[in-house]
Design a protein around this motif. Structure first.
Motif, PDB file in Angstrom:
ATOM      1  N   VAL A 134       7.294   0.219 -10.192  1.00  0.00           N
ATOM      2  CA  VAL A 134       6.960  -1.025  -9.502  1.00  0.00           C
ATOM      3  C   VAL A 134       8.155  -1.975  -9.492  1.00  0.00           C
ATOM      4  N   ARG A 135       8.850  -2.080 -10.610  1.00  0.00           N
ATOM      5  CA  ARG A 135      10.002  -2.974 -10.686  1.00  0.00           C
ATOM      6  C   ARG A 135      11.086  -2.576  -9.704  1.00  0.00           C
ATOM      7  N   ASN A 136      11.411  -1.290  -9.655  1.00  0.00           N
ATOM      8  CA  ASN A 136      12.465  -0.829  -8.744  1.00  0.00           C
ATOM      9  C   ASN A 136      12.011  -0.833  -7.290  1.00  0.00           C
ATOM     10  N   ALA A 137      10.705  -0.682  -7.068  1.00  0.00           N
ATOM     11  CA  ALA A 137      10.195  -0.714  -5.698  1.00  0.00           C
ATOM     12  C   ALA A 137      10.365  -2.080  -5.070  1.00  0.00           C
ATOM     13  N   GLY A 196       9.562  -7.136   1.365  1.00  0.00           N
ATOM     14  CA  GLY A 196       9.932  -6.546   2.648  1.00  0.00           C
ATOM     15  C   GLY A 196      10.200  -5.064   2.576  1.00  0.00           C
ATOM     16  N   ASN A 197      10.340  -4.517   1.363  1.00  0.00           N
ATOM     17  CA  ASN A 197      10.543  -3.067   1.231  1.00  0.00           C
ATOM     18  C   ASN A 197       9.341  -2.290   1.748  1.00  0.00           C
ATOM     19  N   ILE A 198       8.160  -2.904   1.690  1.00  0.00           N
ATOM     20  CA  ILE A 198       6.955  -2.216   2.178  1.00  0.00           C
ATOM     21  C   ILE A 198       7.033  -2.023   3.686  1.00  0.00           C
ATOM     22  N   SER A 199       7.332  -3.106   4.403  1.00  0.00           N
ATOM     23  CA  SER A 199       7.445  -2.987   5.862  1.00  0.00           C
ATOM     24  C   SER A 199       8.623  -2.111   6.250  1.00  0.00           C
ATOM     25  N   ALA A 237       8.066   4.207  -1.915  1.00  0.00           N
ATOM     26  CA  ALA A 237       7.240   5.321  -1.449  1.00  0.00           C
ATOM     27  C   ALA A 237       6.497   5.971  -2.607  1.00  0.00           C
ATOM     28  N   THR A 238       7.152   6.087  -3.764  1.00  0.00           N
ATOM     29  CA  THR A 238       6.492   6.652  -4.938  1.00  0.00           C
ATOM     30  C   THR A 238       5.339   5.779  -5.396  1.00  0.00           C
ATOM     31  N   ALA A 239       5.562   4.463  -5.425  1.00  0.00           N
ATOM     32  CA  ALA A 239       4.504   3.547  -5.859  1.00  0.00           C
ATOM     33  C   ALA A 239       3.285   3.634  -4.947  1.00  0.00           C
ATOM     34  N   ILE A 240       3.509   3.723  -3.649  1.00  0.00           N
ATOM     35  CA  ILE A 240       2.389   3.791  -2.708  1.00  0.00           C
ATOM     36  C   ILE A 240       1.712   5.162  -2.767  1.00  0.00           C
ATOM     37  N   SER A 241       2.504   6.215  -2.958  1.00  0.00           N
ATOM     38  CA  SER A 241       1.943   7.564  -2.934  1.00  0.00           C
ATOM     39  C   SER A 241       1.073   7.871  -4.145  1.00  0.00           C
ATOM     40  N   ILE A 242       1.290   7.171  -5.261  1.00  0.00           N
ATOM     41  CA  ILE A 242       0.465   7.444  -6.438  1.00  0.00           C
ATOM     42  C   ILE A 242      -0.823   6.625  -6.455  1.00  0.00           C
ATOM     43  N   VAL A 287      11.574   8.534   9.135  1.00  0.00           N
ATOM     44  CA  VAL A 287      10.476   9.145   8.381  1.00  0.00           C
ATOM     45  C   VAL A 287       9.196   8.375   8.674  1.00  0.00           C
ATOM     46  N   ASP A 288       8.199   9.068   9.205  1.00  0.00           N
ATOM     47  CA  ASP A 288       6.902   8.451   9.459  1.00  0.00           C
ATOM     48  C   ASP A 288       6.068   8.571   8.185  1.00  0.00           C
ATOM     49  N   PHE A 289       6.256   7.608   7.281  1.00  0.00           N
ATOM     50  CA  PHE A 289       5.605   7.715   5.982  1.00  0.00           C
ATOM     51  C   PHE A 289       4.084   7.585   6.104  1.00  0.00           C
ATOM     52  N   GLY A 290       3.618   6.744   7.007  1.00  0.00           N
ATOM     53  CA  GLY A 290       2.182   6.618   7.204  1.00  0.00           C
ATOM     54  C   GLY A 290       1.552   7.928   7.643  1.00  0.00           C
ATOM     55  N   ARG A 291       2.227   8.644   8.538  1.00  0.00           N
ATOM     56  CA  ARG A 291       1.712   9.941   8.997  1.00  0.00           C
ATOM     57  C   ARG A 291       1.708  10.949   7.847  1.00  0.00           C
ATOM     58  N   SER A 292       2.726  10.901   7.007  1.00  0.00           N
ATOM     59  CA  SER A 292       2.776  11.826   5.881  1.00  0.00           C
ATOM     60  C   SER A 292       1.638  11.554   4.892  1.00  0.00           C
ATOM     61  N   MET A 293       1.274  10.288   4.704  1.00  0.00           N
ATOM     62  CA  MET A 293       0.140   9.965   3.840  1.00  0.00           C
ATOM     63  C   MET A 293      -1.155  10.536   4.403  1.00  0.00           C
ATOM     64  N   VAL A 294      -1.325  10.409   5.709  1.00  0.00           N
ATOM     65  CA  VAL A 294      -2.523  10.958   6.354  1.00  0.00           C
ATOM     66  C   VAL A 294      -2.545  12.483   6.215  1.00  0.00           C
ATOM     67  N   ASN A 295      -1.398  13.123   6.432  1.00  0.00           N
ATOM     68  CA  ASN A 295      -1.325  14.579   6.291  1.00  0.00           C
ATOM     69  C   ASN A 295      -1.700  15.022   4.883  1.00  0.00           C
ATOM     70  N   SER A 296      -1.161  14.340   3.876  1.00  0.00           N
ATOM     71  CA  SER A 296      -1.482  14.696   2.495  1.00  0.00           C
ATOM     72  C   SER A 296      -2.962  14.486   2.202  1.00  0.00           C
ATOM     73  N   LEU A 297      -3.529  13.414   2.738  1.00  0.00           N
ATOM     74  CA  LEU A 297      -4.940  13.142   2.505  1.00  0.00           C
ATOM     75  C   LEU A 297      -5.816  14.223   3.133  1.00  0.00           C
ATOM     76  N   VAL A 298      -5.497  14.619   4.359  1.00  0.00           N
ATOM     77  CA  VAL A 298      -6.272  15.668   5.031  1.00  0.00           C
ATOM     78  C   VAL A 298      -6.156  16.986   4.273  1.00  0.00           C
ATOM     79  N   VAL A 299      -4.931  17.340   3.894  1.00  0.00           N
ATOM     80  CA  VAL A 299      -4.714  18.603   3.192  1.00  0.00           C
ATOM     81  C   VAL A 299      -5.434  18.599   1.848  1.00  0.00           C
ATOM     82  N   ALA A 300      -5.296  17.525   1.081  1.00  0.00           N
ATOM     83  CA  ALA A 300      -5.895  17.475  -0.248  1.00  0.00           C
ATOM     84  C   ALA A 300      -7.421  17.495  -0.187  1.00  0.00           C
ATOM     85  N   VAL A 301      -8.004  16.746   0.751  1.00  0.00           N
ATOM     86  CA  VAL A 301      -9.468  16.687   0.853  1.00  0.00           C
ATOM     87  C   VAL A 301     -10.040  18.023   1.311  1.00  0.00           C
TER      88      VAL A 301
END
Length: 296
Positions: free
Chosen positions: A50-53, A75-78, A266-271, A86-100
């Protein structure tokens, strides 16, 4: 009026009780101290993430370490989600679909296999069970190339089918389900058969509703494994639109540049999904593992 003289044994007993109380208090204090130290050590990686993010690259790699950056870089989030490479939002959706989907598929297939091995008597049941156990001894590297060749020949590269279908069976999960069903009360199934239910009816109407704790535990483990998978999605998801979150994370570190603040953000959001799943299902996770029959 008579008075009873204190017995000689009262004083030693009182002193012994005091020593027991002091020992108990010291033990409790030591326990809380140990738990507190373990909690701090456990939380240090999350603090660093979190600190480094919320820092700049100069603050992350600088020699003068500060507990928190001088200014939180929200502003690092935006910047992460607006990154054109890198479409990070799309990658989150892909991981969610695959995992579920992988979790749902593994729970269905492995629970049916484990129930059949534990409850349906037939001559080759032990041989099939030993064959399932034998798959646990085959290194993943041995089956990796044949699996990729098969998936490629089916045209499943860069698709959800290629990411999900090859992982829909787990020998270890099947083993755990079998161990659990061996300890499931047979009286419930016998009562179901007296009501005219077959193996499928007993499984679906009696066994599953009374095994939700164990199913939740297996779902938690399977979801975490599916979310954290890296090597297979890296090979199958060759197009950036098919990347999962772990593959997207690796793209921020190349031979030329390393975007430290984006990696940590990205690590903070992905966990976050993993923390959500674990925090809400940890009670079932502990209970389910305890019910497998392999505890201790």
């Amino acid at each position: 009026m008579t008075t009873t003289a204190p017995r000689a044994t009262d004083a030693p007993r009182t002193g012994s009780a005091r020593r027991v109380r002091r020992g108990s208090a010291a033990g409790t204090t030591g326990l809380y101290l140990s738990v507190g130290v373990a909690a701090v050590l456990f939380l240090i990686p999350f603090y660093l993430i979190v600190r480094n993010a919320l820092s700049t690259d100069a603050e992350i790699t600088g020699q003068n370490w500060k507990f928190l950056p001088a200014r939180l870089q929200w502003g690092n989030i935006s910047e992460l989600f607006d990154d054109p490479t890198v479409d990070f939002g799309r990658s989150m959706v892909n991981s969610l679909v695959v995992a579920v989907l992988m979790t749902a598929g593994i729970l269905l297939i492995c629970s049916l296999a484990g129930y059949g091995l534990a409850r349906i008597p037939y001559r080759h049941a032990n041989k099939v069970f030993y064959a399932v156990l034998a798959t646990l001894m085959v290194p993943t590297a041995v089956t990796f190339v044949p699996s990729f060749v098969l998936v490629s020949s089916l045209g499943w590269v860069e698709s959800y089918r290629g990411l999900i279908v090859p992982g829909l069976f787990s020998g270890f999960t099947c083993f755990l389900f079998r161990q659990y069903f061996l300890g499931f009360p047979k009286e419930l199934e016998e009562a179901a058969r007296m009501d005219g239910l077959g193996h499928w009816g007993a499984y679906w109407r009696i066994v599953v509703p009374n095994s939700l704790n164990f199913f939740a535990a297996m779902a938690t483990i399977t979801f975490i494994n599916g979310w954290n998978a890296f090597l297979w999605p890296l090979v199958i998801g060759q197009d950036p639109n098919a990347w999962t979150v772990q593959v997207a994370l690796s793209s921020y570190m190349t031979n030329q540049t390393v975007n430290y603040h984006l990696i940590f953000m990205a690590t903070a959001i992905s966990i976050l999904p993993l923390l959500f799943v674990f925090l809400f299902l940890q009670r079932w996770l502990v209970q389910g593992i305890a019910q497998t029959g392999i505890k201790g």
